[in-house]
Motif scaffolding. Structure first.
Motif, short mmCIF file in Angstrom:
data_model
loop_
_atom_site.label_atom_id
_atom_site.label_comp_id
_atom_site.label_asym_id
_atom_site.label_seq_id
_atom_site.Cartn_x
_atom_site.Cartn_y
_atom_site.Cartn_z
N GLU A 91 1.43 6.93 -0.07
CA GLU A 91 0.69 5.79 -0.59
C GLU A 91 1.05 5.56 -2.05
N LYS A 106 0.82 -1.21 0.00
CA LYS A 106 0.00 0.00 0.00
C LYS A 106 0.85 1.26 0.00
N TYR A 107 1.99 1.20 0.70
CA TYR A 107 2.83 2.39 0.86
C TYR A 107 4.16 2.23 0.13
#
Length: 334
Positions: A158, A113-114
């Motif tokens: 993100e 996600k990051y």
């Protein structure tokens, strides 16, 4: 997190040390390369998917990285990925969203996600998990990492935001994430994270030389090399160093495979260096497989790999301007 390392930065102040290698693959601390520190920081932070975006000079770096096995990045899923620029213009080089956009498939296939984006020339332990925790807690769009008020050009955001940025970079006039952060017109929430541990930025010949010798101080060494956060590197098997009866060594870092018959003081010797009888090495960095002849005196000198010194040569440099000896040369006596 998905890890991205900029391995393309080059600085003219390194002179001949980076003429045949990238800054990322510059030998450091007796047995490492500069990229080992940030790459190990990512692995120690639990990051298993790392992309390295290189410059044009990448042969030495690729030889060092291999499949990523030494960093446990030789995996069926995720692992180590290396991307080189296709163009030579400034816009095409690393740090540019154009470079990212050409490898868009890599970002889309990743499950993280990051994203953490950082450089290859910082020395010291960084726990990216702590930074991510604060990034999430503050609900920031982008977190920029600082050390003693200086930006480390390290960012967490993100992945979807990064994708949207480099998909629209041409219309917005952004060519890198640095442009986004420094643009006062943007609407993003920027979080500033101050990292308080030891960090040294290697961006000049002087900083390379001074930081290297700074590691000879036990207090500094213990901050950089810890049991809980080891620095991984390419392993090369060599026999133990031999210290002959006439050898004198003090406050120095000696890698394996060396043969010492002379005097070494306040210096760093890489693998398989030979120091002849009567030779004196002070305040110097001697890279792999160099041969220092008898009665030579080297003070304030950086010697690149595979250099041979004949008998009785004397070279002197200073902390501000260390004397540089090019790779593979033969220094002839008079």
């Amino acid at each position: 997190m998905l890890g991205i390392i900029n391995a393309s930065n080059e600085f003219d102040t390194f002179k001949n040390l980076t003429a045949h290698r990238s800054l990322a693959s510059l030998p450091f601390a007796g047995r490492y390369r500069l990229i080992d520190f940030m790459l190990s920081n990512m692995v120690n932070s639990g990051i298993t998917n790392v992309a390295i975006f290189t410059g044009q000079e990448m042969r030495s770096l690729m030889d060092h990285l291999g499949s990523g096995k030494q960093w446990d990045l030789d995996r069926k899923r995720d692992g180590l990925f290396v991307f080189s620029p296709e163009g030579t213009s400034r816009i095409e080089r690393f740090g540019s969203f154009a470079h990212f956009a050409k490898n868009r498939t890599y970002f889309l296939r990743s499950k993280q996600k990051y994203v953490v984006i950082t450089n290859c020339n910082a020395v010291g332990p960084i726990d990216f998990c702590k930074i991510l925790d604060q990034h999430i807690e503050t609900e920031a769009d982008i977190t920029e990492v600082f050390h003693e008020g200086q930006s480390l050009q390290t960012y967490i955001l993100e992945k979807n935001l990064l994708l949207s940025l480099f998909e629209k970079y041409k219309n917005q006039g952004y060519y890198s994430i640095l442009d986004v952060v420094h643009d006062k017109r943007h609407q993003f929430k920027i979080n500033m994270y101050e990292w308080t541990g030891y960090i040294a930025i290697i961006d000049s010949l002087q900083s390379y030389y001074q930081t290297s010798l700074e590691l000879l101080q036990p207090a500094v060494w213990q901050q950089v090399f810890t049991k809980d956060e080891p620095i991984f590197t390419k392993v090369k098997d060599e026999p133990p160093t031999q210290y002959k009866r006439v050898a004198k060594v003090s406050n120095s870092m000696i890698a394996n495979g060396c043969i010492i018959e002379g005097e070494v003081e306040n210096s760093i010797l890489f693998r398989s260096v030979k120091v002849g009888k009567g030779a004196v090495i002070r305040n110097s960095i001697i890279m792999q497989k160099c041969q220092i002849g008898e009665d030579c005196v080297l003070d304030g000198v950086i010697v690149d790999k595979d250099v041979k010194f004949e008998k009785g040569i004397q070279l002197t440099g200073t902390a501000q301007t260390p004397y540089i000896v090019e790779k593979g040369t033969v220094q002839k006596g008079r």
